[in-house]
Design a protein around this motif. Structure first.
Motif, short mmCIF file in Angstrom:
data_model
loop_
_atom_site.label_atom_id
_atom_site.label_comp_id
_atom_site.label_asym_id
_atom_site.label_seq_id
_atom_site.Cartn_x
_atom_site.Cartn_y
_atom_site.Cartn_z
N SER A 64 6.75 -8.37 2.01
CA SER A 64 7.27 -7.22 2.77
C SER A 64 6.67 -5.91 2.29
O SER A 64 7.34 -4.88 2.22
N GLY A 65 5.39 -5.98 1.91
CA GLY A 65 4.69 -4.76 1.52
C GLY A 65 4.90 -4.36 0.09
O GLY A 65 4.29 -3.39 -0.37
N GLU A 66 5.72 -5.09 -0.65
CA GLU A 66 6.00 -4.72 -2.03
C GLU A 66 5.16 -5.57 -2.98
O GLU A 66 5.13 -6.79 -2.86
N ALA A 67 4.50 -4.93 -3.92
CA ALA A 67 3.70 -5.65 -4.90
C ALA A 67 4.61 -6.41 -5.86
O ALA A 67 5.73 -6.00 -6.13
N SER A 68 4.10 -7.52 -6.38
CA SER A 68 4.85 -8.31 -7.35
C SER A 68 4.37 -7.98 -8.75
O SER A 68 3.18 -8.07 -9.05
N GLY A 69 5.30 -7.61 -9.62
CA GLY A 69 4.93 -7.29 -10.99
C GLY A 69 4.42 -8.49 -11.75
O GLY A 69 3.66 -8.36 -12.71
N LYS A 70 4.82 -9.69 -11.34
CA LYS A 70 4.39 -10.90 -12.03
C LYS A 70 3.10 -11.48 -11.44
O LYS A 70 2.50 -12.37 -12.03
N LYS A 71 2.72 -11.01 -10.27
CA LYS A 71 1.47 -11.45 -9.65
C LYS A 71 0.72 -10.20 -9.21
O LYS A 71 0.55 -9.94 -8.02
N PRO A 72 0.25 -9.39 -10.16
CA PRO A 72 -0.26 -8.06 -9.81
C PRO A 72 -1.67 -8.09 -9.23
O PRO A 72 -2.49 -8.95 -9.54
N ALA A 73 -1.93 -7.12 -8.35
CA ALA A 73 -3.29 -6.85 -7.91
C ALA A 73 -3.97 -6.02 -8.98
O ALA A 73 -3.40 -5.04 -9.46
N ARG A 74 -5.18 -6.41 -9.36
CA ARG A 74 -5.86 -5.66 -10.40
C ARG A 74 -7.35 -5.91 -10.37
O ARG A 74 -7.84 -6.91 -9.83
N LEU A 75 -8.09 -4.98 -10.93
CA LEU A 75 -9.51 -5.13 -11.19
C LEU A 75 -9.68 -5.39 -12.67
O LEU A 75 -9.04 -4.73 -13.49
N VAL A 76 -10.53 -6.34 -13.02
CA VAL A 76 -10.71 -6.72 -14.42
C VAL A 76 -12.19 -6.67 -14.76
O VAL A 76 -13.02 -7.25 -14.05
#
Length: 464
Positions: A64-76
Protein backbone atom coordinates in the motif's frame (compact mmCIF):
# COMPACT_ATOMS: atom_id res chain seq x y z
CA UNK A 1 -28.74 -38.21 19.71
CA UNK A 2 -26.58 -39.54 22.48
CA UNK A 3 -23.20 -40.99 21.61
CA UNK A 4 -21.95 -44.19 23.17
CA UNK A 5 -18.79 -43.74 25.26
CA UNK A 6 -16.73 -45.60 22.65
CA UNK A 7 -17.93 -43.29 19.87
CA UNK A 8 -17.30 -40.20 21.96
CA UNK A 9 -13.76 -41.35 22.77
CA UNK A 10 -13.06 -41.81 19.04
CA UNK A 11 -14.19 -38.25 18.32
CA UNK A 12 -12.06 -36.87 21.14
CA UNK A 13 -9.08 -38.90 19.90
CA UNK A 14 -9.60 -37.54 16.39
CA UNK A 15 -9.72 -33.97 17.67
CA UNK A 16 -6.56 -34.50 19.71
CA UNK A 17 -4.81 -36.01 16.67
CA UNK A 18 -5.77 -33.07 14.45
CA UNK A 19 -4.73 -30.55 17.11
CA UNK A 20 -1.41 -32.36 17.55
CA UNK A 21 -0.81 -32.27 13.81
CA UNK A 22 -1.48 -28.53 13.69
CA UNK A 23 0.92 -27.95 16.61
CA UNK A 24 3.64 -30.05 14.97
CA UNK A 25 3.22 -28.17 11.70
CA UNK A 26 3.57 -24.84 13.47
CA UNK A 27 6.74 -25.85 15.32
CA UNK A 28 9.07 -24.85 12.42
CA UNK A 29 7.50 -21.38 12.28
CA UNK A 30 7.77 -20.95 16.04
CA UNK A 31 11.37 -22.10 16.02
CA UNK A 32 12.17 -19.72 13.18
CA UNK A 33 10.60 -16.82 15.08
CA UNK A 34 12.60 -17.55 18.22
CA UNK A 35 15.95 -18.24 16.55
CA UNK A 36 15.59 -15.66 13.78
CA UNK A 37 18.72 -13.84 12.75
CA UNK A 38 18.05 -10.89 10.45
CA UNK A 39 19.14 -11.42 6.88
CA UNK A 40 22.37 -9.54 6.37
CA UNK A 41 24.43 -8.32 3.46
CA UNK A 42 27.42 -10.61 3.18
CA UNK A 43 29.89 -12.11 0.76
CA UNK A 44 29.28 -15.57 -0.60
CA UNK A 45 31.79 -17.52 -2.63
CA UNK A 46 34.65 -15.34 -3.88
CA UNK A 47 37.56 -16.99 -5.68
CA UNK A 48 38.32 -14.02 -7.95
CA UNK A 49 38.11 -10.47 -6.55
CA UNK A 50 35.91 -8.15 -8.58
CA UNK A 51 37.27 -5.39 -10.74
CA UNK A 52 36.44 -2.42 -8.51
CA UNK A 53 33.15 -1.60 -6.78
CA UNK A 54 29.93 -3.43 -7.66
CA UNK A 55 26.76 -1.38 -7.16
CA UNK A 56 23.62 -3.39 -6.44
CA UNK A 57 20.10 -1.99 -6.46
CA UNK A 58 17.85 -3.78 -3.98
CA UNK A 59 14.20 -3.35 -4.90
CA UNK A 60 12.80 -3.86 -1.41
CA UNK A 61 9.20 -4.54 -0.55
CA UNK A 62 6.21 -2.27 -0.06
CA UNK A 63 2.55 -2.70 0.78
CA UNK A 64 0.00 0.00 0.00
CA UNK A 65 2.83 2.35 -0.84
CA UNK A 66 4.59 1.92 2.49
CA UNK A 67 8.17 0.70 2.58
CA UNK A 68 9.02 -2.27 4.79
CA UNK A 69 11.72 -1.71 7.37
CA UNK A 70 12.58 -5.41 7.29
CA UNK A 71 12.74 -5.58 3.49
CA UNK A 72 14.27 -2.21 2.66
CA UNK A 73 14.99 -0.69 -0.73
CA UNK A 74 18.64 0.25 -0.86
CA UNK A 75 21.71 0.76 -3.00
CA UNK A 76 24.78 -1.18 -1.91
CA UNK A 77 28.38 -0.59 -2.93
CA UNK A 78 30.43 -3.78 -2.61
CA UNK A 79 34.21 -3.96 -2.78
CA UNK A 80 36.31 -6.50 -4.71
CA UNK A 81 36.33 -9.13 -1.96
CA UNK A 82 32.75 -8.64 -0.78
CA UNK A 83 33.25 -5.85 1.75
CA UNK A 84 30.35 -3.40 2.07
CA UNK A 85 31.67 0.05 1.17
CA UNK A 86 28.46 2.04 1.46
CA UNK A 87 24.69 1.65 1.75
CA UNK A 88 21.98 4.14 0.78
CA UNK A 89 18.36 3.49 1.72
CA UNK A 90 15.43 4.54 -0.42
CA UNK A 91 14.18 7.17 2.00
CA UNK A 92 17.30 9.30 1.53
CA UNK A 93 16.62 9.52 -2.22
CA UNK A 94 12.87 9.93 -1.66
CA UNK A 95 11.79 6.62 -3.18
CA UNK A 96 10.01 3.49 -1.97
CA UNK A 97 11.46 1.03 -4.49
CA UNK A 98 14.76 1.03 -6.39
CA UNK A 99 15.07 -0.38 -9.90
CA UNK A 100 17.76 0.31 -12.51
CA UNK A 101 21.10 1.87 -11.56
CA UNK A 102 23.69 3.04 -14.11
CA UNK A 103 27.24 4.30 -13.61
CA UNK A 104 27.61 7.70 -15.34
CA UNK A 105 30.13 10.52 -15.44
CA UNK A 106 32.96 8.43 -14.03
CA UNK A 107 31.91 7.75 -10.44
CA UNK A 108 28.28 8.86 -10.17
CA UNK A 109 25.12 6.78 -10.46
CA UNK A 110 21.90 7.36 -12.38
CA UNK A 111 19.23 5.90 -10.12
CA UNK A 112 15.68 4.96 -11.11
CA UNK A 113 13.26 4.78 -8.19
CA UNK A 114 9.52 5.04 -7.69
CA UNK A 115 6.84 6.07 -5.23
CA UNK A 116 3.14 5.36 -5.75
CA UNK A 117 2.23 7.23 -8.95
CA UNK A 118 5.64 8.86 -9.27
CA UNK A 119 9.01 8.11 -10.84
CA UNK A 120 12.13 9.76 -9.42
CA UNK A 121 15.36 9.94 -11.45
CA UNK A 122 18.50 11.13 -9.71
CA UNK A 123 22.19 11.50 -10.40
CA UNK A 124 23.82 10.59 -7.10
CA UNK A 125 27.42 10.62 -5.93
CA UNK A 126 28.02 7.63 -3.61
CA UNK A 127 31.29 9.08 -2.30
CA UNK A 128 29.78 12.31 -1.00
CA UNK A 129 26.11 11.32 -0.75
CA UNK A 130 25.17 14.38 -2.83
CA UNK A 131 22.27 14.40 -5.28
CA UNK A 132 23.53 16.40 -8.26
CA UNK A 133 20.08 16.64 -9.83
CA UNK A 134 16.70 14.96 -9.60
CA UNK A 135 13.64 14.80 -11.87
CA UNK A 136 10.16 13.75 -10.81
CA UNK A 137 7.64 12.41 -13.33
CA UNK A 138 3.99 11.49 -12.90
CA UNK A 139 4.75 8.02 -14.28
CA UNK A 140 3.73 4.79 -12.59
CA UNK A 141 6.29 2.11 -11.69
CA UNK A 142 9.06 2.99 -14.18
CA UNK A 143 11.82 0.36 -14.10
CA UNK A 144 14.46 1.94 -16.32
CA UNK A 145 15.65 5.36 -17.43
CA UNK A 146 18.93 5.91 -19.31
CA UNK A 147 20.88 9.12 -19.86
CA UNK A 148 21.58 9.70 -23.58
CA UNK A 149 22.82 12.47 -25.85
CA UNK A 150 24.03 14.70 -23.03
CA UNK A 151 20.91 16.19 -21.47
CA UNK A 152 18.25 13.67 -22.51
CA UNK A 153 16.56 10.83 -20.66
CA UNK A 154 15.39 7.68 -22.44
CA UNK A 155 12.39 6.37 -20.50
CA UNK A 156 10.46 3.07 -20.55
CA UNK A 157 6.90 4.04 -19.55
CA UNK A 158 4.48 1.29 -18.50
CA UNK A 159 1.16 0.93 -16.61
CA UNK A 160 -0.07 3.93 -18.58
CA UNK A 161 -3.74 3.27 -19.42
CA UNK A 162 -5.71 6.45 -20.16
CA UNK A 163 -9.22 6.02 -18.81
CA UNK A 164 -10.49 9.15 -20.57
CA UNK A 165 -9.48 8.03 -24.05
CA UNK A 166 -9.80 4.30 -23.42
CA UNK A 167 -6.30 3.80 -24.84
CA UNK A 168 -3.21 2.26 -23.36
CA UNK A 169 -0.34 4.71 -23.66
CA UNK A 170 2.59 2.45 -22.72
CA UNK A 171 5.51 3.94 -24.61
CA UNK A 172 9.19 4.66 -25.04
CA UNK A 173 10.01 8.35 -24.82
CA UNK A 174 12.93 10.77 -24.87
CA UNK A 175 12.75 13.73 -22.51
CA UNK A 176 15.01 16.80 -22.81
CA UNK A 177 15.95 18.01 -19.34
CA UNK A 178 17.15 21.39 -20.64
CA UNK A 179 13.96 22.30 -22.49
CA UNK A 180 11.61 20.28 -20.22
CA UNK A 181 10.00 18.69 -23.29
CA UNK A 182 9.32 15.23 -24.68
CA UNK A 183 11.20 15.26 -27.98
CA UNK A 184 10.24 11.77 -29.21
CA UNK A 185 7.89 8.99 -28.21
CA UNK A 186 6.92 5.58 -29.55
CA UNK A 187 3.55 4.05 -28.67
CA UNK A 188 3.26 0.28 -28.26
CA UNK A 189 -0.40 0.34 -29.31
CA UNK A 190 0.68 1.27 -32.85
CA UNK A 191 2.60 -2.00 -33.11
CA UNK A 192 0.91 -4.51 -30.79
CA UNK A 193 -2.64 -5.95 -30.49
CA UNK A 194 -4.74 -4.94 -27.50
CA UNK A 195 -5.65 -8.57 -26.81
CA UNK A 196 -2.01 -9.66 -26.40
CA UNK A 197 0.41 -9.27 -23.52
CA UNK A 198 -1.04 -8.40 -20.11
CA UNK A 199 -4.29 -6.66 -19.19
CA UNK A 200 -4.83 -3.79 -21.64
CA UNK A 201 -6.47 -1.56 -19.03
CA UNK A 202 -3.70 -2.12 -16.50
CA UNK A 203 -0.21 -3.62 -16.89
CA UNK A 204 -0.28 -4.30 -20.63
CA UNK A 205 3.32 -4.34 -21.87
CA UNK A 206 5.34 -4.07 -18.65
CA UNK A 207 8.23 -2.63 -20.63
CA UNK A 208 10.92 -2.96 -17.99
CA UNK A 209 14.16 -2.01 -19.74
CA UNK A 210 15.42 0.48 -22.31
CA UNK A 211 18.97 0.93 -23.66
CA UNK A 212 20.55 2.93 -26.45
CA UNK A 213 22.49 0.35 -28.49
CA UNK A 214 23.42 2.60 -31.43
CA UNK A 215 22.56 6.13 -32.63
CA UNK A 216 18.76 6.18 -32.90
CA UNK A 217 18.48 2.46 -31.97
CA UNK A 218 16.82 1.55 -28.67
CA UNK A 219 16.62 -1.94 -27.15
CA UNK A 220 13.48 -2.52 -25.06
CA UNK A 221 12.22 -5.42 -22.98
CA UNK A 222 8.51 -5.86 -23.69
CA UNK A 223 8.04 -8.28 -20.81
CA UNK A 224 4.36 -9.18 -21.06
CA UNK A 225 4.77 -9.91 -24.78
CA UNK A 226 7.83 -12.13 -24.06
CA UNK A 227 10.00 -10.08 -26.42
CA UNK A 228 13.17 -8.06 -26.65
CA UNK A 229 12.98 -5.52 -29.49
CA UNK A 230 15.13 -2.83 -31.07
CA UNK A 231 13.17 0.28 -32.13
CA UNK A 232 14.45 2.61 -34.84
CA UNK A 233 13.90 6.21 -33.81
CA UNK A 234 13.98 7.51 -37.38
CA UNK A 235 11.53 5.06 -38.94
CA UNK A 236 9.56 4.13 -35.80
CA UNK A 237 9.83 0.54 -36.96
CA UNK A 238 10.98 -2.53 -35.02
CA UNK A 239 14.35 -3.43 -36.55
CA UNK A 240 15.00 -6.50 -34.41
CA UNK A 241 12.69 -8.81 -32.47
CA UNK A 242 13.58 -11.77 -30.25
CA UNK A 243 10.68 -13.88 -29.00
CA UNK A 244 6.91 -13.67 -29.48
CA UNK A 245 3.85 -13.48 -27.26
CA UNK A 246 3.41 -16.69 -25.23
CA UNK A 247 6.40 -18.41 -26.88
CA UNK A 248 7.77 -19.39 -23.51
CA UNK A 249 10.34 -21.74 -24.96
CA UNK A 250 12.23 -18.68 -26.22
CA UNK A 251 11.54 -16.08 -23.53
CA UNK A 252 9.11 -15.96 -20.63
CA UNK A 253 8.57 -12.51 -19.10
CA UNK A 254 12.22 -11.55 -19.34
CA UNK A 255 14.12 -8.60 -17.87
CA UNK A 256 17.04 -6.41 -18.89
CA UNK A 257 18.34 -7.78 -22.20
CA UNK A 258 21.83 -6.77 -23.31
CA UNK A 259 22.67 -6.26 -26.98
CA UNK A 260 26.01 -7.69 -28.10
CA UNK A 261 27.59 -7.82 -31.53
CA UNK A 262 30.39 -10.26 -32.29
CA UNK A 263 33.51 -9.30 -34.23
CA UNK A 264 31.98 -10.76 -37.41
CA UNK A 265 28.83 -8.65 -36.97
CA UNK A 266 26.52 -11.35 -35.59
CA UNK A 267 23.71 -9.75 -33.60
CA UNK A 268 23.41 -11.34 -30.16
CA UNK A 269 21.13 -10.80 -27.18
CA UNK A 270 21.93 -11.85 -23.62
CA UNK A 271 18.89 -11.82 -21.38
CA UNK A 272 17.62 -12.75 -17.92
CA UNK A 273 14.81 -15.16 -18.84
CA UNK A 274 13.05 -14.54 -15.54
CA UNK A 275 10.02 -16.83 -15.44
CA UNK A 276 12.12 -19.67 -16.90
CA UNK A 277 14.68 -19.19 -14.10
CA UNK A 278 17.64 -19.06 -16.45
CA UNK A 279 20.04 -16.80 -18.32
CA UNK A 280 20.05 -17.24 -22.10
CA UNK A 281 22.00 -15.91 -25.05
CA UNK A 282 20.70 -15.90 -28.62
CA UNK A 283 22.57 -15.25 -31.85
CA UNK A 284 20.92 -14.28 -35.14
CA UNK A 285 22.30 -15.85 -38.30
CA UNK A 286 20.63 -15.86 -41.71
CA UNK A 287 17.59 -14.18 -40.17
CA UNK A 288 17.05 -16.92 -37.58
CA UNK A 289 17.64 -16.84 -33.84
CA UNK A 290 19.40 -19.76 -32.18
CA UNK A 291 20.03 -20.21 -28.48
CA UNK A 292 23.76 -20.45 -27.99
CA UNK A 293 23.96 -20.44 -24.20
CA UNK A 294 21.75 -21.43 -21.28
CA UNK A 295 22.83 -20.87 -17.69
CA UNK A 296 21.04 -22.15 -14.62
CA UNK A 297 17.58 -23.53 -13.89
CA UNK A 298 14.97 -23.45 -11.15
CA UNK A 299 17.36 -25.62 -9.12
CA UNK A 300 19.86 -22.77 -8.79
CA UNK A 301 18.16 -19.51 -9.87
CA UNK A 302 14.95 -17.91 -8.66
CA UNK A 303 13.59 -15.18 -10.96
CA UNK A 304 16.83 -13.62 -12.24
CA UNK A 305 16.29 -10.09 -13.55
CA UNK A 306 19.63 -8.94 -14.91
CA UNK A 307 22.57 -10.43 -16.79
CA UNK A 308 25.46 -8.34 -18.13
CA UNK A 309 28.45 -9.61 -20.07
CA UNK A 310 31.71 -8.25 -18.71
CA UNK A 311 34.84 -7.48 -20.75
CA UNK A 312 36.61 -10.53 -19.24
CA UNK A 313 33.94 -12.84 -20.70
CA UNK A 314 32.18 -13.57 -17.41
CA UNK A 315 28.56 -12.61 -16.78
CA UNK A 316 27.24 -10.53 -13.87
CA UNK A 317 23.92 -12.10 -12.83
CA UNK A 318 21.26 -10.65 -10.51
CA UNK A 319 19.34 -13.54 -8.92
CA UNK A 320 16.39 -11.63 -7.48
CA UNK A 321 14.53 -14.00 -5.18
CA UNK A 322 17.71 -15.65 -3.98
CA UNK A 323 18.72 -12.09 -3.04
CA UNK A 324 22.20 -12.25 -4.54
CA UNK A 325 24.48 -11.08 -7.34
CA UNK A 326 27.09 -13.34 -8.96
CA UNK A 327 29.92 -13.15 -11.47
CA UNK A 328 29.82 -16.40 -13.40
CA UNK A 329 32.22 -17.92 -15.94
CA UNK A 330 30.88 -19.13 -19.31
CA UNK A 331 30.93 -22.68 -17.89
CA UNK A 332 28.77 -21.74 -14.88
CA UNK A 333 31.37 -21.43 -12.14
CA UNK A 334 30.59 -18.71 -9.59
CA UNK A 335 33.76 -16.73 -8.97
CA UNK A 336 32.18 -13.81 -7.08
CA UNK A 337 28.96 -13.86 -5.05
CA UNK A 338 27.26 -11.38 -2.75
CA UNK A 339 23.98 -11.69 -0.84
CA UNK A 340 21.97 -8.45 -0.50
CA UNK A 341 18.42 -8.96 0.81
CA UNK A 342 15.75 -8.04 -0.17
CA UNK A 343 14.92 -8.49 -3.87
CA UNK A 344 18.04 -7.61 -5.88
CA UNK A 345 17.16 -5.96 -9.20
CA UNK A 346 20.25 -4.64 -10.99
CA UNK A 347 24.02 -4.73 -10.62
CA UNK A 348 26.88 -2.92 -12.36
CA UNK A 349 30.66 -2.71 -12.04
CA UNK A 350 31.05 1.04 -11.52
CA UNK A 351 34.45 1.56 -13.13
CA UNK A 352 33.34 -0.25 -16.31
CA UNK A 353 30.37 2.06 -16.96
CA UNK A 354 26.84 1.07 -17.92
CA UNK A 355 26.74 -2.47 -19.36
CA UNK A 356 30.19 -2.37 -21.00
CA UNK A 357 29.66 -5.63 -22.87
CA UNK A 358 32.17 -8.27 -23.82
CA UNK A 359 32.67 -11.30 -26.04
CA UNK A 360 29.74 -13.52 -27.02
CA UNK A 361 29.76 -17.17 -25.98
CA UNK A 362 30.40 -18.19 -29.58
CA UNK A 363 33.51 -16.03 -29.63
CA UNK A 364 34.63 -17.79 -26.44
CA UNK A 365 33.80 -21.25 -27.87
CA UNK A 366 31.56 -21.78 -24.87
CA UNK A 367 28.17 -22.47 -26.44
CA UNK A 368 26.05 -24.95 -24.49
CA UNK A 369 23.93 -25.48 -21.40
CA UNK A 370 25.50 -25.08 -17.97
CA UNK A 371 24.29 -25.35 -14.40
CA UNK A 372 25.65 -23.01 -11.76
CA UNK A 373 28.27 -24.37 -9.41
CA UNK A 374 30.46 -23.06 -6.61
CA UNK A 375 27.90 -21.11 -4.57
CA UNK A 376 28.50 -20.59 -0.87
CA UNK A 377 24.86 -21.59 -0.40
CA UNK A 378 24.17 -19.09 2.37
CA UNK A 379 20.43 -19.39 1.78
CA UNK A 380 18.50 -22.51 0.70
CA UNK A 381 18.20 -22.75 -3.05
CA UNK A 382 21.58 -21.19 -3.81
CA UNK A 383 23.67 -24.23 -2.95
CA UNK A 384 23.10 -27.83 -1.92
CA UNK A 385 20.19 -26.97 0.41
CA UNK A 386 16.81 -27.29 -1.26
CA UNK A 387 13.82 -25.03 -0.86
CA UNK A 388 10.33 -26.46 -0.42
CA UNK A 389 9.40 -25.75 -4.04
CA UNK A 390 12.56 -27.45 -5.33
CA UNK A 391 11.77 -30.51 -3.22
CA UNK A 392 8.21 -30.69 -4.54
CA UNK A 393 9.44 -30.35 -8.11
CA UNK A 394 11.95 -33.15 -7.52
CA UNK A 395 9.25 -35.52 -6.26
CA UNK A 396 7.51 -35.45 -9.63
CA UNK A 397 10.65 -35.73 -11.75
CA UNK A 398 10.46 -38.46 -14.43
CA UNK A 399 6.75 -38.96 -13.84
CA UNK A 400 3.75 -38.01 -16.03
CA UNK A 401 3.12 -35.09 -13.67
CA UNK A 402 6.62 -33.62 -13.96
CA UNK A 403 5.76 -30.65 -16.17
CA UNK A 404 2.60 -29.64 -14.29
CA UNK A 405 4.20 -29.97 -10.86
CA UNK A 406 7.35 -28.14 -11.94
CA UNK A 407 5.26 -25.26 -13.31
CA UNK A 408 3.20 -25.01 -10.12
CA UNK A 409 6.30 -25.22 -7.92
CA UNK A 410 8.02 -22.51 -9.96
CA UNK A 411 5.02 -20.19 -9.63
CA UNK A 412 4.91 -20.87 -5.89
CA UNK A 413 8.63 -20.03 -5.62
CA UNK A 414 8.12 -16.70 -7.41
CA UNK A 415 5.06 -15.58 -5.44
CA UNK A 416 5.60 -16.68 -1.84
CA UNK A 417 8.77 -14.64 -1.10
CA UNK A 418 6.69 -11.47 -1.45
CA UNK A 419 4.24 -12.58 1.27
CA UNK A 420 6.43 -14.76 3.47
CA UNK A 421 7.58 -13.16 6.75
CA UNK A 422 11.25 -12.27 6.65
CA UNK A 423 12.01 -14.61 9.58
CA UNK A 424 10.52 -17.70 7.89
CA UNK A 425 12.33 -19.95 5.47
CA UNK A 426 10.46 -21.73 2.67
CA UNK A 427 9.96 -24.91 4.72
CA UNK A 428 8.52 -23.16 7.78
CA UNK A 429 6.20 -21.14 5.55
CA UNK A 430 4.94 -24.23 3.70
CA UNK A 431 4.41 -26.00 7.02
CA UNK A 432 2.41 -23.02 8.31
CA UNK A 433 0.25 -22.97 5.18
CA UNK A 434 -0.49 -26.67 5.62
CA UNK A 435 -1.34 -26.06 9.28
CA UNK A 436 -3.78 -23.38 8.16
CA UNK A 437 -5.42 -25.73 5.66
CA UNK A 438 -5.75 -28.48 8.27
CA UNK A 439 -7.29 -25.99 10.71
CA UNK A 440 -9.79 -24.80 8.11
CA UNK A 441 -10.70 -28.42 7.33
CA UNK A 442 -11.13 -29.12 11.04
CA UNK A 443 -13.42 -26.12 11.52
CA UNK A 444 -15.53 -27.08 8.51
CA UNK A 445 -15.75 -30.66 9.76
CA UNK A 446 -16.91 -29.48 13.18
CA UNK A 447 -19.55 -27.26 11.56
CA UNK A 448 -20.92 -30.23 9.62
CA UNK A 449 -20.79 -32.52 12.66
CA UNK A 450 -22.49 -29.97 14.91
CA UNK A 451 -24.96 -28.78 12.28
CA UNK A 452 -28.03 -30.01 14.17
CA UNK A 453 -27.02 -28.22 17.35
CA UNK A 454 -26.05 -25.09 15.45
CA UNK A 455 -29.36 -25.07 13.60
CA UNK A 456 -31.27 -25.52 16.84
CA UNK A 457 -29.30 -22.78 18.58
CA UNK A 458 -29.91 -20.34 15.73
CA UNK A 459 -33.61 -21.21 15.67
CA UNK A 460 -33.88 -20.72 19.42
CA UNK A 461 -32.14 -17.36 19.21
CA UNK A 462 -34.49 -16.20 16.46
CA UNK A 463 -37.60 -17.35 18.32
CA UNK A 464 -36.38 -15.90 21.59
Amino acid sequence: MRLRPSEWSKIVALRVAVLSLVVVLLVPAGTAAITNEPQTMEAGSISEPANGTTVISVQGFKLSGEASGKKPARLVGVGPTGEVRWVENGESLNVTWFYDVDPINGSNLLVTGVNPGETVISEWNPQTGDVLWSEQFALEDTHDVDAINGDQLLIANMRNYNESSGKNEDRILVYNRTTDQIVWEWQFRDHYPADGGGTYTDDWTHVNDIDKVAPGEYLASNRNFDQAIVVNRSTNEIDLRLGSDDDHETLYEQHNPQYLRSANGTETVLVADSENDRIVEYAKTDGTWSRTWTLGSSETLNWPRDADRLPNGNTLVTDTLNHRVMEVTPEGEIVWEFYAPWGTYDAERVRLGDEPGGPTVREMNASGTYELNGSAGLTPGTGSGQTFSQWVSGLARETPLEEAVASAAERYAHVTPWIRPIWMDSWAFASSLFAGLVTIGWVLGELVYQRTRIRAAIGGAIQG
